[in-house]
Design an enzyme around this catalytic site. Structure first.
Site, PDB file in Angstrom:
ATOM      1  N   THR A  23       0.544   5.903   2.683  1.00  0.00           N
ATOM      2  CA  THR A  23       1.626   6.883   2.810  1.00  0.00           C
ATOM      3  C   THR A  23       2.178   7.281   1.442  1.00  0.00           C
ATOM      4  O   THR A  23       2.804   8.324   1.288  1.00  0.00           O
ATOM      5  CB  THR A  23       2.763   6.291   3.681  1.00  0.00           C
ATOM      6  OG1 THR A  23       2.193   5.815   4.901  1.00  0.00           O
ATOM      7  CG2 THR A  23       3.829   7.310   3.991  1.00  0.00           C
TER       8      THR A  23
ATOM      9  N   TYR B 183      -4.816  -5.722   3.144  1.00  0.00           N
ATOM     10  CA  TYR B 183      -4.514  -4.393   3.685  1.00  0.00           C
ATOM     11  C   TYR B 183      -5.738  -3.880   4.450  1.00  0.00           C
ATOM     12  O   TYR B 183      -6.719  -3.457   3.859  1.00  0.00           O
ATOM     13  CB  TYR B 183      -4.132  -3.465   2.534  1.00  0.00           C
ATOM     14  CG  TYR B 183      -3.635  -2.097   2.925  1.00  0.00           C
ATOM     15  CD1 TYR B 183      -3.413  -1.728   4.248  1.00  0.00           C
ATOM     16  CD2 TYR B 183      -3.374  -1.145   1.944  1.00  0.00           C
ATOM     17  CE1 TYR B 183      -2.953  -0.459   4.578  1.00  0.00           C
ATOM     18  CE2 TYR B 183      -2.914   0.125   2.267  1.00  0.00           C
ATOM     19  CZ  TYR B 183      -2.706   0.459   3.585  1.00  0.00           C
ATOM     20  OH  TYR B 183      -2.262   1.726   3.900  1.00  0.00           O
TER      21      TYR B 183
ATOM     22  N   LYS C 189      -1.667  -6.612   6.599  1.00  0.00           N
ATOM     23  CA  LYS C 189      -1.214  -5.382   7.236  1.00  0.00           C
ATOM     24  C   LYS C 189      -2.362  -4.816   8.045  1.00  0.00           C
ATOM     25  O   LYS C 189      -3.434  -4.539   7.492  1.00  0.00           O
ATOM     26  CB  LYS C 189      -0.762  -4.346   6.196  1.00  0.00           C
ATOM     27  CG  LYS C 189      -0.348  -3.039   6.880  1.00  0.00           C
ATOM     28  CD  LYS C 189       0.018  -1.900   5.963  1.00  0.00           C
ATOM     29  CE  LYS C 189       0.436  -0.714   6.843  1.00  0.00           C
ATOM     30  NZ  LYS C 189       0.670   0.525   6.099  1.00  0.00           N
TER      31      LYS C 189
ATOM     32  N   ILE D 154       4.783  -2.887   8.737  1.00  0.00           N
ATOM     33  CA  ILE D 154       4.745  -2.096   7.503  1.00  0.00           C
ATOM     34  C   ILE D 154       4.349  -0.705   7.966  1.00  0.00           C
ATOM     35  O   ILE D 154       3.188  -0.460   8.285  1.00  0.00           O
ATOM     36  CB  ILE D 154       3.720  -2.636   6.492  1.00  0.00           C
ATOM     37  CG1 ILE D 154       3.986  -4.123   6.196  1.00  0.00           C
ATOM     38  CG2 ILE D 154       3.736  -1.798   5.211  1.00  0.00           C
ATOM     39  CD1 ILE D 154       2.966  -4.780   5.271  1.00  0.00           C
TER      40      ILE D 154
END
Lengths: 299, 299
Positions: free
Chosen positions: B48, B141, B171, B212
């Site tokens: 993002t 991630y 995440k 998250i």
């Protein structure tokens, strides 16, 4: 107008020491060998080079090493420069141009999955502006199966039309002949290089530039012979040679490309460091060498 | 033993000036706002954040900016540090650790499509060795739809077992609840953060850490309320609140995540620079703001 980019190109393997630093001695030796075997250009930092395992600083150092060691002239080099971000892609491209490299081979900003043609057009426009040199020649590097995104034929044509002296080549590693043909047809100002010598003759017949192929690390003399026959319009000779060249390519692919090629180099040089690949890739095993060795074209 | 990582985390939007440099003023303002709205941590350089559009130098500068401006304490930060290459990933991770960041959020070496669990295990082992700090905490991630590769539950478990004080969070941006559950079950030592608050309660019920989520840029107070209700074992309250929170998330997703969130920020701040995205992404349009603004939780 700059001369059209043509020839056969080695996406240069990168040898590593056991601590995964680059083995400079093996690297320059291999570059010399490829050129002696007849490739027109070397492309440090293609996918076969484990390019994305290198930092920006290391890439710059290695291009300089090739030139300063005398292994290659700068105008025999077309280094890969494509990262996900504009700033470092521009820095690598500018570095190559300032060194006198013939071209740069540039991935689209991978990871930005779903990027549109318009977005990629803007990205490359900014890149060219940032490099800011008349001496810049970009070979677009199309490998969607790794990058997640690529260059459509329409985008390649648009970039060539907007920057006719800069965006003048495309490496098509899609392995999809229909795509290769579509780019050649859509963008006649672009010299298209299939990622395999298996499609080289068909591409050259339509105006393609040659090939940029992993097997130019191992079978350069044979691929050069095939290229020269095509250039000399000896279609019968080329057609007769193709199966021998394809047999080696098939062995390279069966060896997983990099592991097989590195196993072969380890056998040829007697230096086991050639078996190293950087994680996340796994080391090559010596047994991969034989099928490649057995199929090298010997004239 | 370090404390388990829990909470809600903003993958921090990055505002750009019209020349695509980072708008430092908007950036620090936004970081302060997210923390004031209740997020526990900020993650500069998630997807993002248009993370991969940044150079290494720029990433370091921005993490320093957040701390030095007083916008955030270092221990409120868990910057993204994952690139394709070990050297720069280690450099970014070391930089974060030395600054005192709570954790780093690290992609696998994307582009190396087809990398095996064994290869990724070796890569992360080398990374941890290279950073060489007891203060390192890694949040893996997992976002395979962008990275091309990811962390299997078995790999996450193996890394946690080998490095129980370092690899302690993951995440999961796969959007696949079955995967989220599988990681929580396979690796109880790992605190799992779904990439959306839509899966937060289910994950927390199994021991997950929080979330998250992109919408922590726009709806932090509501997501924090949902988190607190879950922590307080108020299942009925949380269940009643969830649909309101989901309505905003749906609006964020309908706005294409980054464009919608940036349009909202442009509207809220009256600063049109928030509409800028770096190529290859395209600018946001102001009309995307309204559906997001209409669904923010107001308590």
């Amino acid at each position: 107008m700059t001369q059209r980019l043509t020839g056969i190109v080695t996406p240069l393997l990168t040898p590593f020491n056991d601590d995964f630093s680059v083995a400079d001695d093996l690297y320059t030796d291999h570059a010399r060998q490829c050129l002696a075997d007849g490739v027109h250009y070397l492309s440090p930092f293609g996918t076969t080079s484990e390019a994305l395992s290198h930092s920006v600083a290391e890439r710059m150092r290695l291009v300089e090493l090739l030139v300063q060691s005398g292994a290659a002239r700068a105008d025999q080099l077309m280094p890969g420069t494509g990262l996900c971000n504009l700033e470092e892609t521009a820095a690598l491209s500018r570095h190559a141009v300032e060194l006198g490299c013939r071209a740069v081979m540039t991935l689209p900003p991978f990871f930005f999955v779903g990027a549109s043609d318009e977005g990629l057009y803007r990205y490359f426009s900014l890149l060219i502006e940032k490099v800011g040199s008349d001496a810049l020649t970009i070979c677009l590097y199309h490998i969607p199966q790794y990058a997640g995104i690529g260059f459509t034929p329409a985008l390649a044509a648009r970039l060539n039309e907007a920057f006719p002296e800069v965006v003048t080549a495309l490496k098509d590693s899609s392995g999809n002949w229909e795509n290769t043909r579509a780019v050649i047809e859509a963008a006649p100002g672009i010299s298209v290089f299939p990622g395999s010598e298996g499609a080289m003759l068909d591409a050259m017949a339509l105006g393609g530039g040659g090939c940029i192929s992993a097997s130019c690390n191992s079978n350069a003399a044979g691929i050069r012979r095939l290229y020269d026959l095509s250039r000399a319009d000896d279609a019968a000779g080329a057609k007769a040679l193709q199966p021998q060249i394809d047999a080696h390519r098939a062995a390279v692919q069966a060896g997983g490309l990099i592991p097989g090629l590195k196993a072969l180099k380890a056998q040829q040089t007697g230096d086991a460091r050639w078996l190293n690949l950087r994680p996340p890739l796994l080391p090559a095993t010596p047994d991969l060498a034989a099928p490649l060795a057995d199929t090298i074209w010997r004239g």
